[in-house]
Structure formats: structure tokens, C-alpha cells
Design an enzyme around this catalytic site. Structure first.
Site, PDB file in Angstrom:
ATOM      1  N   ALA A   1       0.852  -1.188   0.000  1.00  0.00           N
ATOM      2  CA  ALA A   1       0.000   0.000   0.000  1.00  0.00           C
ATOM      3  C   ALA A   1       0.885   1.234   0.000  1.00  0.00           C
ATOM      4  O   ALA A   1       2.008   1.193   0.500  1.00  0.00           O
ATOM      5  CB  ALA A   1      -0.879  -0.006   1.249  1.00  0.00           C
TER       6      ALA A   1
ATOM      7  N   GLY B   1       0.620  -5.316   0.426  1.00  0.00           N
ATOM      8  CA  GLY B   1      -0.346  -5.449  -0.657  1.00  0.00           C
ATOM      9  C   GLY B   1       0.258  -5.923  -1.970  1.00  0.00           C
ATOM     10  O   GLY B   1      -0.441  -6.509  -2.792  1.00  0.00           O
TER      11      GLY B   1
ATOM     12  N   GLU C   1       0.235  -9.518  -1.597  1.00  0.00           N
ATOM     13  CA  GLU C   1      -1.162  -9.964  -1.644  1.00  0.00           C
ATOM     14  C   GLU C   1      -1.709  -9.956  -3.070  1.00  0.00           C
ATOM     15  O   GLU C   1      -2.480 -10.834  -3.452  1.00  0.00           O
ATOM     16  CB  GLU C   1      -2.003  -9.072  -0.725  1.00  0.00           C
TER      17      GLU C   1
ATOM     18  N   GLU D   1       3.223  -5.551   7.509  1.00  0.00           N
ATOM     19  CA  GLU D   1       2.230  -4.623   8.070  1.00  0.00           C
ATOM     20  C   GLU D   1       2.371  -4.486   9.582  1.00  0.00           C
ATOM     21  O   GLU D   1       2.119  -3.428  10.156  1.00  0.00           O
ATOM     22  CB  GLU D   1       0.806  -5.086   7.721  1.00  0.00           C
TER      23      GLU D   1
END
Ligand code: CAA
Length: 264
Positions: free
Chosen positions: A69, A113, A116, A136
Site C-alpha cells: 500500500a 499489498g 497480496e 504490516e
């Protein structure tokens, strides 16, 4: 040709029936800001709809597939804003809506992310020096785009817990050993992309209905109990007897010829 000339994603139709989507925001190691994700989703939808495309590759740069992110974009968000805007929901477009096979080709960092996103692809190729991680926890949060679920289904609870609780990285070589990566390339970005393109070309050379059905049923294995999953598979298998490609494929086999698949 270049399909879209946007700023942070480059989308190409390759020589045959494959497409390549390159995350291209080098100044932020391809951090997944809203603009980039929107462009990525548009490119994926475009290729998913395009009749001339049979498989899609998503890749990044030499240094990063994607560093997660965009921390600078989300750092100041309140709970109310995060929840009401449903941040990162947009990121699941690949997993939820794209029906054609997608290969993630990872070199460098695939973090948070970014990892992911790679986990949402149908198969993952990487270089042996790729770096995967869900850091994270170091930011005071947890994976938010399916990492805790998809990683655990692939590598099991113990390894997933270790990665998510420590935020430590996994190398590409280890990703191969853990079954996260289908192929680990001991070479650079060029060799990685050559391997991904070779596989994408092979997939794209088959009948498109069977390819869509194959992706759909393997996907169901991640969602359904075994009994329902095998029944779902069998029904789709039955359904393929209504396609021209089933006749073409089996007739060609019996006649010792190469099948020429129908165009859809
Ligand atoms: N968001 C915003 N900017 C980022 C970024 C990110 N995730 N990752 C890197 N950048 C930026 C850096 O801020 C830096 O910008 P400036 O030059 O303007 O300072 C530039 O990209 C280059 O990065 P570094 O200087 O840090 O490069 P490095 O080689 O020293 O380190 C790295 C590379 C280890 C990947 C490091 O950048 C890093 O740790 N990045 C953050 C990784 C991370 O924590 N990702 C998880 C995000 S949270 C998430 O993804 C939530 C979710 O589950 C949905």
C-alpha cells in the site's frame, strides 16, 4: 502495441495472444496508490474482455514487483474514512472479477499489498532473489488485502503466522520451496519474463472455454468443501461436451492431428 499510456501502469498486448501489465511507479517502488490500482484494474478488465488475449502477465521492475500500500496515501486516514471508503476493496478486482489466467512474475520486493496482489494471481513465477513479506505488523496494522487468508491456505498456519507476526521476508528460493511460486528462476528479469511469457503463450494456445473453465474450477477448490468442489468440477466437465473444442480436441487426438481450436 501499447494499450494504455497511463502513468503508473504500462499495458501491452504481446506478440501472440498474451498481455503484459507492468507496474511502473519506480519513484515509490510501485507502491499501490489509488491511481495505480485503478489503472491496473482497467488494464486487467480490458484484457479480460479482449477476444485476442488468452493469458495475462503482471510484473514490476527490476527492484520491486510492488512495495505494498502507498503508506504516504493512507497514513492519516481515520477509522471512519478507512471503513466507509472501504479502502483496499478495489484491490480484489483481480481475484473477484478476472476470468482469464493471470501469472504474477515477481522480481525484487513483493511486500504487503504487493505480495497480496501476487497471491491473487493464478500462478506465481519469481526470481530466486525476490523478496516476499507481509511487514504490516511493523506499521501497526495487519495485511488487508487477503494475505492472512490466501497465504495461510498455501503455506499452512505455522509458516503464515511466522511471516505475518514477525514481518520477516521470504526469498524467492524459499517461496519455491514453500509452494508459493510455481517456478523460481535463477536469472534476471529478462529470464523471468521469458519463462512467464512461454507459459502464457502455452495457455493462450488452448481453447479459451476450457481454459476459463479450468481456472474457474481450480479457483473453487479454494472456496468450497471437497464434495461441493468435485461436483462443481464434474458439472463443468459435463458442460464442456457441449463445446466445439471438445469435439475438435478429441477428434484431433484420434486422428493423430494437431487441434485447431474454435475462435470465440
Ligand atoms: N508506500 C509509499 N512509499 C514507498 C513505499 C510504500 N509502501 N515503499 C517504498 N516507498 C518509497 C520510499 O518512501 C522512497 O521514497 P522517497 O525516495 O521519496 O523517500 C522510495 O519509495 C524508495 O524506497 P526506499 O528508499 O525505502 O528504498 P530501500 O531500498 O531503502 O527500501 C523497501 C526498500 C525495503 C521496500 C522499503 O521501501 C520498505 O520497507 N517499504 C515499505 C514496505 C511496506 O511496509 N509495505 C507494506 C505496506 S502496508 C500494506 O500493504 C497494507 C495492506 O496490506 C493492504
Amino acid at each position: 502495441g501499447v494499450v494504455n499510456r497511463s502513468t503508473s501502469v504500462r499495458a501491452h498486448h504481446l506478440l501472440n495472444s498474451e498481455a503484459q501489465v507492468v507496474l511502473n511507479r519506480p519513484q515509490a517502488l510501485n507502491a499501490l496508490c489509488n491511481a495505480l490500482v485503478t489503472e491496473l484494474n482497467d488494464a486487467l478488465s480490458h484484457f479480460d474482455k479482449s477476444r485476442s488475449i488468452g493469458a495475462i502477465i503482471i510484473t514490476g521492475s527490476e527492484k520491486a514487483f510492488a512495495a505494498g500500500a502507498d503508506i504516504k496515501e493512507i497514513a492519516e486516514l481515520s477509522f471512519s474514512a478507512a471503513y466507509s471508503e472501504d479502502i483496499v476493496a478495489l484491490w480484489s478486482h483481480l481475484a473477484n472479477n478476472i476470468r482469464k489466467p493471470v501469472i504474477a512474475a515477481v522480481k525484487g520486493y513483493a511486500l504487503g499489498g504487493g505480495f497480496e496482489l501476487a497471491l491473487m494471481a493464478d500462478t506465481l513465477y519469481c526470481t530466486s532473489d525476490a523478496m516476499f513479506g507481509l511487514p504490516e505488523i511493523k506499521l501497526g496494522v495487519i495485511p488487508g488485502s487477503g494475505g492472512s487468508q490466501r497465504l495461510t491456505r498455501i503455506v499452512g498456519k505455522s509458516k503464515a503466522m511466522e511471516l505475518i507476526l514477525t514481518g520477516e521476508y521470504l526469498t524467492g528460493k524459499e517461496a519455491g520451496e514453500w509452494g508459493l511460486a510455481a517456478k523460481v528462476i535463477t536469472g534476471g528479469r529478462e529470464e523471468l519474463l521469458a519463462a512467464a511469457i512461454k507459459t502464457a503463450e502455452k495457455i493462450a494456445s488452448y481453447g479459451q472455454i476450457a481454459v476459463l473453465a479450468a481456472k474457474e474450477v481450480v479457483g473453487k477448490s479454494q472456496e468450497l468443501p471437497l464434495r461441493e468442489g468435485t461436483e462443481y468440477e464434474r458439472r463443468l466437465f459435463h458442460g464442456l461436451f457441449g463445446t466445439a473444442d471438445q469435439k475438435i480436441g478429441m477428434t484431433a487426438f484420434m486422428g493423430k492431428k494437431r487441434p485447431v481450436w474454435s475462435r470465440i
